[in-house]
Structures are given as structure tokens and as C-alpha cells.
Design an enzyme around this catalytic site. Structure first.
Site, mmCIF file in Angstrom:
data_model
loop_
_atom_site.group_PDB
_atom_site.id
_atom_site.type_symbol
_atom_site.label_atom_id
_atom_site.label_comp_id
_atom_site.label_asym_id
_atom_site.label_seq_id
_atom_site.Cartn_x
_atom_site.Cartn_y
_atom_site.Cartn_z
ATOM 1 N N CYS A 191 14.950 13.200 29.427
ATOM 2 C CA CYS A 191 16.310 12.450 28.963
ATOM 3 C C CYS A 191 15.861 11.876 27.707
ATOM 4 O O CYS A 191 15.748 12.741 26.721
ATOM 5 C CB CYS A 191 16.508 11.305 30.167
ATOM 6 S SG CYS A 191 18.108 10.657 30.003
ATOM 7 N N HIS A 241 16.436 14.518 35.228
ATOM 8 C CA HIS A 241 15.563 13.596 36.071
ATOM 9 C C HIS A 241 15.149 14.178 37.239
ATOM 10 O O HIS A 241 15.780 15.093 38.065
ATOM 11 C CB HIS A 241 16.286 12.186 36.403
ATOM 12 C CG HIS A 241 16.562 11.340 35.175
ATOM 13 N ND1 HIS A 241 15.536 10.482 34.353
ATOM 14 C CD2 HIS A 241 17.499 11.086 34.317
ATOM 15 C CE1 HIS A 241 15.924 10.034 33.273
ATOM 16 N NE2 HIS A 241 17.135 10.293 33.486
#
Length: 492
Positions: free
Chosen positions: A338, A435
Site C-alpha cells: 500500500c 493488504h
């Protein structure tokens, strides 16, 4: 057990970090084991650790964990209001899974704002009760912050709206348990006190028999039964709600294992991305913001961040950026997730000032990508294939900004179900927006394979099966030390 109609159960606290989240997860699993269809609920959560629901909306990770313990898909009605700290007195407000902007604390706590939000969280709870039974509610911090009583959305006003039976959770490990329990009860109004049906003493160390007189004293002082004394445990692993313990985790490399260093960013988010690695017997994982310690790692992970541009500037100022690039040149595996993925690229631009007053900052130059912050947050659960694997993997995305490849023939690492490529790899460096990618055995095995001996490569670790076992162990532990017959009685 024959099912009876049960009131909601709220786990409230004498303070923060007394163990409410984990105890709530335990009750979710216990009620599931007993044939009910429970669901968790926390009206307002403050955390950087969040999760994407199946609908692509955002909630606190703690309620996602509790839903997992209950065996049900998570939903925004389980955590209708999420506050994600941006600065000491500023937080991003996420309502029903969607960010509605940043607010100063002084504005958030205005009475008219709280009245509007109270309507929203109450309605979310009411919807949840039509689908699940019983509701396992969680309070926040202490329930006796009397200066905030009229503005409280999550503790006793929520319990009274729900008609919940409240169990007050106290942490005996930190000391002062008699004062904290008695003081909390006495500071409640008479109406609030009527809803507190039991007291649970948590994190007890030693021989519980030595505390029997203490139980009697608490019950006589408060006029409320102690439903249980739950011992401190070390062999049950449930995801933590807050990242406050990360800096205390072991930071030394370990001989004979694959050493994985997670860079300890100031605004690190979704630290639960690394729980699977932390439990993998082949791996030793540690957190560090010391450039020298990175040289001891085989794999360096740049995690997600709530303030990517700021944290990248800090990495440069503290010498960590230079150390990461050096270790990449030395052949270490570098993984960005991310915000960490964005940092590994050539540049991050923020023309609208979504994150920072800095309109552009150079990246680490480890991956051929360029990122632009556009203010349109992406939140979704994703199914994907890693590399050439035909095994479907799962993850989720929660991020601002979009990244594009700057080299037309750049290698990607994942494929979504629709065939769209995701992530980027260049040599020993790779990054992804996903994630939870480390929860997938296919990805983790490939990540650590270059650093394993032949014998170690024969070992497998199934994190999903591991988590299910932990929920059952937690439920057994709490059931053993809590009078469940009394709990069910108070919930009638």
C-alpha cells in the site's frame, strides 16, 4: 443448549487497553459454539488499523476480527463510525464505511455534530439486531468519563439505547483494580448503574484462589456479581487492535530463521498485515526504525501508512531511505504494501493537497511506478492470482492514490479475477496495494523461499486454519474462567 431470547451484551471498560476487544471476540465465538448467530458492534472506533467489507466499505479491524470469530461476514453496521487519526487533534471521519472528511477534535465533539452521529450509530445497531442474535457490543476507553457523558456515543448511552446487559471489564495486571472498579461504578448515574450486571477481572497472573477474598470484597462494595477472573495468557494469538505494542516487540535478528524487518513508520497502518509472518515458524519478524538493524534482515517490508508523503520524508531525514536502497542493492528482498508500495516508486504527486502541502516528492526509485493522490479512496475486497499460481488468493485494498507503470514492459505480480494486473516487481523488489496478501500461503512461500534451506522449504503454514484454532482456544479459555450460566441469566 436450547436457544433463548437474549439481550445484547456490552463489554465496557474501566479504561483503555483492559482487553475489551479480545473478550468481545471470545464471547462472539462462545455464542457461535452454543448455536446462536452473534455479531459484534462498536458504535465508534478510533484506529488506523481498518478492514474492507465485502461491499468495499471500511470498518475498524477489531470488529472484522470479532465478526470472523462469530463466523459471519463483516459489515459497516458493526462499526458505523471510524476515526482514523491524521494528527494529534485531527482525524479522518469514516461514516458507514465512507470517508466524509477530516475534522478537528473540537469540531467533532460539538453537541450538534454528536447528535447527528448518534442517530446514525443507533440506526446501524437497530439494523444489526434484525439479522443477528445476540449482539456483542464493545465500549471504548472508560465508561466513567463524566466530562464527556453528554457527548458519548459508544458507552452507556449506547448500552441504554440497546437495552444491553453490561459487563465491566477491569485489568488487574496494571494494578489498582479495586479503585478502578469501584470508582467507575460510583461515577455512573443511577440509571446507567442499573445496566451494569456483572464485573469481569481480566489479565490475572498467579493463583486465582488467592483472589477469592478480593472477589467477595468487590461484590460487597459494588453490589454487582463478579462473573469471572480471566487469567493472562501467552499461548493464544488474537490480532491486536492497536499498534502501541509494536515498538516493544523484539528487534534483534535471529540465527536459523528468515529475518523479516518491518520498517516502523510514524503513521504505520494495518500492522495486522504481518501477523501471519509473525506466527510462521520459519520466520523471525521484528519492527525497527534503526538503519543499522535493517542490514540484519533478509527481507525488508515497507508497510502501509496513513500519511505516506510525510512518512517518506521522515525516512529520508532519518537515513532509513538510504539504508533501504543500499540493502536492495545488496540483494535483500524489499516488499512494499500500500503506502510502502507507493514509496518504492519514482515519485508521489499530490496536486490537490489530499495528504500534504508537498505537491511532489521523489520516491525510493526501486520500482518503475509513479503515484498520484486524487482524494478518491479505494476500499474493496479482492480475489487474485499470484504469479502463475492457479490458487485463488484473497486480500483487500484501502488507499488513496493510483499508481501507473512507467516502463511498458514492467513486471506485475498479481492478476485479479478479471485478468487485470496488479502490483509491480523489479529484481528483488516488489510492491502491491493488497493488504492481507501475506495471509496467503502461495505468496508467503514464494517470498521467503530464496532464504530457506531445503529442509525448511518442506514446512507449510496455514494461517487461516491457525486463526480458527486460536478463536476456539480463546473461547475455551474464557468459558473456563467465566460463569457462563450467570452471563446467560443476566442476558435473558
Amino acid at each position: 443448549m436450547t436457544q433463548m431470547k437474549l439481550r445484547p451484551l456490552m463489554l465496557a471498560g474501566t479504561g483503555s487497553d483492559v482487553g475489551k476487544s479480545v473478550i468481545a471476540a471470545a464471547f462472539c465465538r462462545i455464542f457461535k459454539q452454543d448455536g446462536y448467530t452473534p455479531a459484534p458492534f462498536k458504535a465508534q472506533n478510533m484506529a488506523l488499523n481498518s478492514f474492507a467489507t465485502p461491499e468495499g466499505l471500511e470498518i475498524g479491524r477489531a470488529q472484522a476480527v470479532q465478526a470472523e470469530a462469530a463466523g459471519v461476514p463483516c459489515h459497516t453496521d458493526m462499526n458505523p463510525l471510524l476515526l482514523k487519526p491524521v494528527a494529534d487533534s485531527v482525524a479522518q471521519v469514516v461514516l458507514h464505511g465512507k470517508a466524509i472528511g477530516n475534522q478537528q477534535a473540537v469540531d467533532y465533539f460539538k453537541a450538534d455534530n454528536k447528535a447527528r452521529l448518534r442517530v446514525e450509530v443507533n440506526a446501524a445497531f437497530d439494523r444489526l439486531t434484525t439479522r443477528f442474535h445476540p449482539i456483542v457490543m464493545e465500549g471504548a476507553g472508560s465508561i466513567s468519563e463524566i466530562n464527556l457523558r453528554n457527548l458519548d456515543l459508544v458507552n452507556m448511552p449506547m448500552a441504554m439505547h440497546a437495552g444491553a446487559s453490561v459487563i465491566l471489564v477491569a485489568d488487574i495486571d496494571r494494578g489498582g483494580v479495586f479503585a478502578s472498579v469501584y470508582g467507575t461504578i460510583m461515577l455512573l448515574t443511577e440509571e446507567e448503574r442499573m445496566h451494569v450486571k456483572g464485573i469481569l477481572i481480566n489479565k490475572f497472573r498467579g493463583d486465582i484462589r488467592l483472589f477469592e477474598s478480593g472477589i467477595t470484597m468487590i461484590e460487597e462494595l459494588c453490589g454487582i456479581p463478579v462473573v469471572g477472573v480471566v487469567p493472562y495468557y501467552k499461548d493464544i494469538y488474537i490480532e491486536e487492535e492497536d499498534s502501541v505494542m509494536l515498538q516493544t516487540k523484539q528487534r534483534e535478528a535471529m540465527h536459523g530463521k528468515v529475518n523479516v524487518a518491518v520498517v516502523l513508520l510514524q503513521h504505520l497502518s494495518n500492522f495486522t498485515d504481518f501477523n501471519a509472518l509473525e506466527r510462521d515458524p520459519r520466520v523471525h519478524l521484528f519492527y525497527t526504525n534503526n538503519p543499522k538493524e535493517l542490514s540484519k534482515a533478509d527481507i525488508i517490508i515497507l508497510p502501509g501508512s496513513k500519511s505516506t508523503i510525510h512518512d517518506l520524508a521522515v525516512l529520508r531525514n532519518e537515513g532509513l531511505a538510504k539504508a533501504i536502497v543500499t540493502e536492495a542493492k545488496n540483494g535483500k528482498t524489499i516488499l512494499g504494501i500500500c503506502g510502502g508500495y507507493q514509496m518504492m516508486g519514482e515519485s508521489i504527486e499530490d496536486p490537490l493537497g489530499v495528504e500534504s502541502n508537498m505537491r511532489r516528492i521523489p520516491g525510493l526509485g526501486l520500482l518503475p511506478i509513479a503515484t498520484t493522490m486524487d482524494g478518491d479512496k479505494i476500499t474493496r475486497q479482492s480475489k487474485f492470482y499470484f504469479g502463475e499460481s492457479k490458487e485463488l488468493c484473497e486480500g483487500y485494498e484501502i488507499h488513496n492514490g493510483r499508481s501507473t507503470l512507467t516502463e511498458p514492459d514492467a513486471e506485475t505480480i498479481n492478476r485479479f479475477e478479471n485478468g487485470e494486473p496488479e502490483g509491480c516487481r523489479k529484481g528483488n523488489c516488489q510492491g502491491t496495494y493488497l493488504h492481507g496478501i501475506l495471509d496467503n500461503r502461495e505468496f508467503t512461500d514464494a517470498l521467503i523461499a530464496p532464504w530457506l534451506s531445503e529442509k525448511e522449504q518442506e514446512t507449510e503454514f496455514d494461517y487461516k486454519a491457525f486463526k480458527e484454532k486460536q478463536y476456539d482456544k480463546l473461547a475455551d479459555h474464557v468459558r473456563k474462567h467465566v460463569n457462563m450460566e450467570l452471563v446467560y441469566e443476566m442476558m435473558k
